[in-house]
Write an enzyme that holds these catalytic residues in place. Structure first.
Site, PDB file in Angstrom:
ATOM      1  N   ASP A   1       0.863  -1.161   0.000  1.00 44.78           N
ATOM      2  CA  ASP A   1       0.000   0.000   0.000  1.00 44.78           C
ATOM      3  C   ASP A   1       0.910   1.223   0.000  1.00 44.78           C
ATOM      4  OD1 ASP A   1      -2.211   1.648   0.050  1.00 44.78           O
ATOM      5  OD2 ASP A   1      -3.209   0.558   1.666  1.00 44.78           O
ATOM      6  N   TRP A   2       0.388   2.340  -0.445  1.00 46.25           N
ATOM      7  CA  TRP A   2       1.217   3.520  -0.679  1.00 46.25           C
ATOM      8  C   TRP A   2       1.844   4.025   0.636  1.00 46.25           C
ATOM      9  CZ3 TRP A   2      -0.071   1.204  -4.617  1.00 46.25           C
ATOM     10  CH2 TRP A   2       0.078   1.676  -5.915  1.00 46.25           C
TER      11      TRP A   2
END
Length: 831
Positions: free
Chosen positions: A239-240
């Site tokens: 995930d970012w």
């Protein structure tokens, strides 16, 4: 059904991929394992790898352009799950793939297959269901369709990532059995049955009783289970900003760090390989996975073409076929919760309709966060009802504001219709001045490295007599003034990581009210706010300027709506949530509707006994009117064809055949998992196997409407069910004759639940084991066949580390919902 994992028969073999990797330098191999930008990967022209592009996509493909672009806007995933229709999920998946190609996106970051463990979870609307089987099957259909078109899907967020509060730091604690049987179940189905090409590791940590680690570096989860046991051959992406380590993440199964180009890998990973902390083979395996993905999406080309531009296709959100599909999907997803006296569908001769509610005038069509897209148009209820009832007198009434915050300032109240933004360095020296036209969303982007803060100034003229509200809402350290008087001040600086949490990334308004009498009031608004360095998202500052002009007030608006309802033949009251309520980034604090919507419903229903309440929300809200008004519809977050879908439901042009994919509480105190808040950094999954409707059964509580509930526009009768013979490792078929006893064509969702034999391991009291959708004309009988896969009978044995089917007599319940059983039989599983 298992589908092929490969998009084409000429996908490179493992040996061919190894040969390609051997052509790359060690630095090139490491380089491609971190994004080049927020949404793209580095190309490797030497082996024919062009840039790979990723895009958000749970309800439409946003694309990667900073300039606003439009996208087909789907109903929210929970709405799709409410259809229980895998065929429709495939149609929408095919549409999403076409949109991805139009925007040159190779992978769509969707769907979310986490479970709706609590109705207060902020991203509840973005998930399919509270049930692992329904979630998994809808996701398999959607992903299979996307990937058949040569576009990758990325399921997320792996795993036990079911709330937003402190989402980057909390740990989920649950047993290996609960993890396997409940929270991993939909992921496993999509990996095994759809061969998904990408999977996103979540922000949270995971403690499964054996290993405790962040999801991006959890060896048992990513390497031993996902890659070794499930044979996942795709790419595990973070995930970012979720990746926090070099060696642990690289050794334990993560393949790709996003966004880039900054991150904990790069030179640090090269050094770790050189020192022997990370084996070269681990890096090479990650590169092979990226090349395999590139081959599947058509990004592994002739080296001479690897850096060439790709012409996009025309976006389809405005096309007639796309609009028709989205309109049908939203209408069929709508759930009939009550329809006493056959009020619905409305008679074609209905002559006077009062359309009431803030959500009727401005429907809430999508939740906030990474799911957000800009549609090419929005179908509004008033316009659509006017087309559906051309001879009717239709009036529209808001019935009071439901938003807490004022709207952005309009050009008419600003000097010159704009605001002035001055960029300042760390010493307060002026670097640059920008004039930004209104309405302005408060963002100042593309800031140079030496900009430390911004000063926002605006002249405001308030001419209309009455009470005006001004709001100034900055992010991070700031100072705000109105006419030189201090409004708010803070020295708290926001860091990059904090932007992932709601308290930093969503401004809180500082409010002043002004009474304007005879002459115009001129004010000077000034705000200075810090510049935030958001890494790959760029450097920006945010200061929202908002203004609420005088109005009649909620009391007067409700009174007007009640008067209109009294004069109408039918009152349609649309209530619901709004962008301040349901979004990525924060969890809800309660299940209440915002504003005074409960009062609005009560008073309208008292004024007109023919009242239809339409609930425009993605997640459950308390509905105390439910058994007091003749008709209630759950309309979800319906997407761009909102108005048209509602008109089709009210007229009966399309049957609202939805069934609840989650449980609707009657009281907040009844909810089995009442909040999503970590305690001392941990979320304990104390509900165990009893997620969602299973928890309601275990606690013996009565919801307002149970899981699987939905009336449609016809009645159905059920015959005697029959079940096949259980055989090890083989599906088992349950059949039942059903008849449409209504007066119009209809769709029925036939649901099958299991109850365990006595004396075995602890199980839920009842669990969903299979379902199917059938259609029949009025008076017509249809045969429903529901396949139960072996896993429906199995439990995870922690001692042996294997799946087993406990022996005994299983009750097989054929039902219209989790509590509306229409017939039963038994299946014997031998010892």
């Amino acid at each position: 059904m298992t589908v092929a994992r490969r998009a084409t028969s000429d996908e490179p073999t493992e040996e061919q991929l190894k040969a390609l990797v051997a052509e790359l330098t060690p630095q090139e191999r490491v380089r491609v394992l971190t994004g080049e930008t927020t949404w793209t990967l580095f190309p490797l022209p030497a082996v024919g790898l062009r840039t790979l592009t990723l895009s958000d996509g749970p309800i439409g493909v946003r694309g990667t352009s900073r300039a606003p672009t439009t996208s087909a806007q789907l109903p929210a995933p929970s709405a799709l799950a409410a259809t229980w229709d895998e065929g429709l999920a495939e149609e929408l998946g095919t549409l999403v793939a076409a949109e991805a190609r139009a925007k040159n996106a190779d992978v769509v970051l969707a769907p979310v297959v986490n479970l709706q463990r609590t109705p207060l979870a902020g991203r509840h609307f973005e998930c399919f269901s509270e049930d692992p089987l329904l979630s998994g099957r809808m996701a398999v259909a959607y992903v299979s369709a996307v990937q058949r078109e040569g576009v990758g899907a990325c399921i997320k967020h792996f795993v036990a990532n079911d709330s937003e509060t402190d989402r980057t730091v909390y740990r989920s604690r649950l047993s290996a059995r609960v993890l396997r049987e409940v929270y991993l179940a939909p992921f496993e189905r999509v990996v095994e049955d759809a061969g998904v090409w990408m999977l996103m590791a979540a922000y949270n940590g995971l403690d499964d009783g054996v290993e405790e680690a962040p999801a991006t570096e959890h060896r048992r989860l990513l390497r031993e289970l996902l890659k070794d046991e499930w044979d996942f051959d795709g790419v595990v992406v973070s995930d970012w900003f979720a990746t926090k380590s070099t060696v642990a993440a690289a050794r334990n199964g993560l393949d790709l760090v996003m966004p880039g180009p900054r991150g904990p890998w790069g030179e640090a990973l090269t050094a770790a390989v050189d020192s022997g902390e990370v084996p070269q083979e681990d890096v090479d395996d990650k590169v092979r996975r990226i090349l395999r993905l590139a081959s599947r999406v058509g990004a592994l080309t002739d080296p001479a073409q690897a850096s060439g531009e790709r012409p996009g296709e025309a976006a389809s959100g405005h096309q007639a076929a796309t609009r028709a599909l989205l309109r049908t999907a939203a209408a069929r997803a709508t759930v009939v919760l009550r329809n006493e006296g056959g009020l619905l569908p409305l008679s074609p001769g209905t002559s006077r309709i009062a359309l009431i509610g803030a959500n009727a005038l401005d429907p809430f069509v999508q939740g906030g966060g990474s799911a957000h897209v800009t549609p090419p148009h929005l179908s509004l209820p008033l316009d659509a009802l006017g087309e559906a009832f051309p001879s009717a007198a239709i009036t529209a009434h808001r019935g009071g504001r439901t938003l807490r915050h004022a709207p952005f300032m309009e050009p008419g109240v600003l000097d010159g219709g704009q605001v002035t933004v001055t960029l300042l360095d760390a010493e307060g020296r002026q670097l640059e001045t920008r004039a930004l036209p209104a309405p302005w969303d408060g963002s100042v982007r593309g800031l140079p490295a030496d900009a430390a803060s911004v000063r926002v100034e605006a002249g405001v003229r308030l001419d209309e007599p009455g009470e005006h509200v001004l709001e100034v809402a900055p992010v991070g350290a700031h100072r705000t003034e109105i006419d030189g008087a201090l409004l708010s001040e803070s020295t708290h600086h926001v860091a990059e990581e904090a932007l992932l949490d709601s308290s930093a990334s969503h401004p809180r308004g500082h409010v002043r009210s002004f009474a304007v009498r005879e002459s115009g009031l001129e004010l000077k608004v000034s705000a200075t706010a810090q510049v935030v360095d958001a890494g790959s998202f760029g450097r920006f500052a945010r200061v929202e300027l908002r203004h609420l002009p005088p109005g009649p007030g909620t009391d007067a608006e409700i009174a007007e709506a009640v008067d209109a309802a009294r004069e109408a033949e039918v009152a349609v009251v649309v209530v619901g949530t709004n962008p301040e309520t349901e979004s990525e980034g924060w969890d809800r604090s309660d299940l209440e509707l915002p504003g005074r919507q409960y009062e609005l419903v009560r008073r309208v229903a008292e004024a007109n006994p023919r009242t239809v309440v339409v609930v425009n929300a993605g997640a459950p809200v308390l509905s105390p009117w439910l058994d007091d008004v003749p008709a209630t519809l759950w309309w979800w977050l319906p997407g761009q064809e909102a108005g048209g879908s509602l008109a089709d439901v009210l007229t009966g042009a399309c049957e609202p055949s939805g069934r609840l994919p989650w449980t609707l509480p009657a009281a907040a105190t009844d909810v089995p998992v009442p909040d999503a808040v970590p305690r001392e950094g941990v979320i304990d999954y104390v509900d165990g196997l009893d997620v969602g409707h299973r928890g309601w059964d275990r606690l013996g509580r009565t919801p307002a409407r149970e899981f699987g509930y939905g009336l449609g526009y016809a009645d159905w009768s059920y015959g005697e069910p029959a079940a096949g013979t259980w055989r090890e490792g083989a599906p088992l078929e349950v059949t039942v004759p059903v008849e449409n006893t209504g007066t119009r064509p209809s769709r029925e969702v036939v649901q099958v639940y299991l109850e365990a034999p006595e004396g075995g391991p602890e199980r839920p009291l009842r669990w969903l084991a299979g379902f199917t959708v059938v259609e029949a004309a009025a008076g017509e009988e249809a045969g429903a066949a529901v396949e139960l896969v072996p896993r429906a009978f199995q439990v995870w044995d922690e001692e042996t580390g294997s799946w087993v089917a406990p022996p005994g007599e299983y009750r097989v319940l054929v039902a219209r919902s989790s509590r509306d059983v229409r017939g039963e039989t038994t299946v014997h599983v031998p010892g």
